[in-house]
Scaffold this motif. Structure first.
Motif, PDB file in Angstrom:
ATOM      1  N   PHE A 140       0.831  -1.205   0.000  1.00  0.00           N
ATOM      2  CA  PHE A 140       0.000   0.000   0.000  1.00  0.00           C
ATOM      3  C   PHE A 140       0.865   1.255   0.000  1.00  0.00           C
ATOM      4  N   PHE A 141       1.872   1.306   0.866  1.00  0.00           N
ATOM      5  CA  PHE A 141       2.706   2.497   0.945  1.00  0.00           C
ATOM      6  C   PHE A 141       3.593   2.663  -0.290  1.00  0.00           C
ATOM      7  N   VAL A 142       4.055   1.573  -0.864  1.00  0.00           N
ATOM      8  CA  VAL A 142       4.855   1.676  -2.088  1.00  0.00           C
ATOM      9  C   VAL A 142       4.006   2.254  -3.214  1.00  0.00           C
ATOM     10  N   ILE A 143       2.793   1.770  -3.372  1.00  0.00           N
ATOM     11  CA  ILE A 143       1.908   2.289  -4.423  1.00  0.00           C
ATOM     12  C   ILE A 143       1.555   3.749  -4.154  1.00  0.00           C
ATOM     13  N   ALA A 144       1.315   4.092  -2.908  1.00  0.00           N
ATOM     14  CA  ALA A 144       1.003   5.488  -2.572  1.00  0.00           C
ATOM     15  C   ALA A 144       2.189   6.400  -2.867  1.00  0.00           C
ATOM     16  N   MET A 145       3.407   5.966  -2.587  1.00  0.00           N
ATOM     17  CA  MET A 145       4.587   6.791  -2.851  1.00  0.00           C
ATOM     18  C   MET A 145       4.838   6.937  -4.349  1.00  0.00           C
ATOM     19  N   LEU A 146       4.560   5.900  -5.121  1.00  0.00           N
ATOM     20  CA  LEU A 146       4.756   5.994  -6.565  1.00  0.00           C
ATOM     21  C   LEU A 146       3.843   7.037  -7.186  1.00  0.00           C
ATOM     22  N   ARG A 147       2.666   7.243  -6.611  1.00  0.00           N
ATOM     23  CA  ARG A 147       1.754   8.251  -7.121  1.00  0.00           C
ATOM     24  C   ARG A 147       2.236   9.657  -6.790  1.00  0.00           C
TER      25      ARG A 147
END
Length: 131
Positions: free
Chosen positions: A27-34
């Motif tokens: 979840f945090f990796v996907i949020a940071m990529l955005r």
């Protein structure tokens, strides 16, 4: 002979906890990529010995050598740029212009005029620090 039921000791299950940690990590990796800004075009920014860091701009305008403007990697005309900037709150919109080294000063001034026409007051020029 009857054995009395002894209370069982509480046991912490590790496998479900690991699953939850991996879900949180994803979840945090996907949020940071955005949150990573657009990569932009490959350009050679002008050098400056007094360049400083500025906050991340709300709008990044890229100016190519031939004078065309790009916003979000899409070509845009100057009247469209003015309309787009005026549509948001221009007083709170920060624009950074990243121009190539070979861009003419007239093209740069035309983009700055389009921003000022929309009411934008926070305009920055991107540059590499000269070492």
């Amino acid at each position: 002979m009857m054995r009395y039921l002894e209370p069982r000791k509480a046991r912490i299950e590790i496998v479900p906890m690991i699953d939850i940690m991996f879900f949180l990590l994803v979840f945090f990796v996907i949020a940071m990529l955005r949150m990573i800004p657009s990569s932009g075009i490959a350009s050679q920014l002008p050098h400056s010995s007094t360049a400083t860091d500025v906050p991340h701009p709300k709008v990044l305008v890229e100016l190519t050598k031939n004078g065309s403007a790009l916003v979000d990697d899409k070509p845009i005309t100057l009247p469209e740029l003015s309309r787009r900037l005026a549509h948001n709150d221009p007083a709170k919109t920060a624009v950074t212009i990243a121009s190539d080294q070979g861009t003419s000063v007239q093209s740069l001034m035309a983009v700055m005029d389009a921003c000022r026409t929309a009411g934008v007051t926070q305009i920055a020029l991107a540059a590499k620090v000269q070492r």
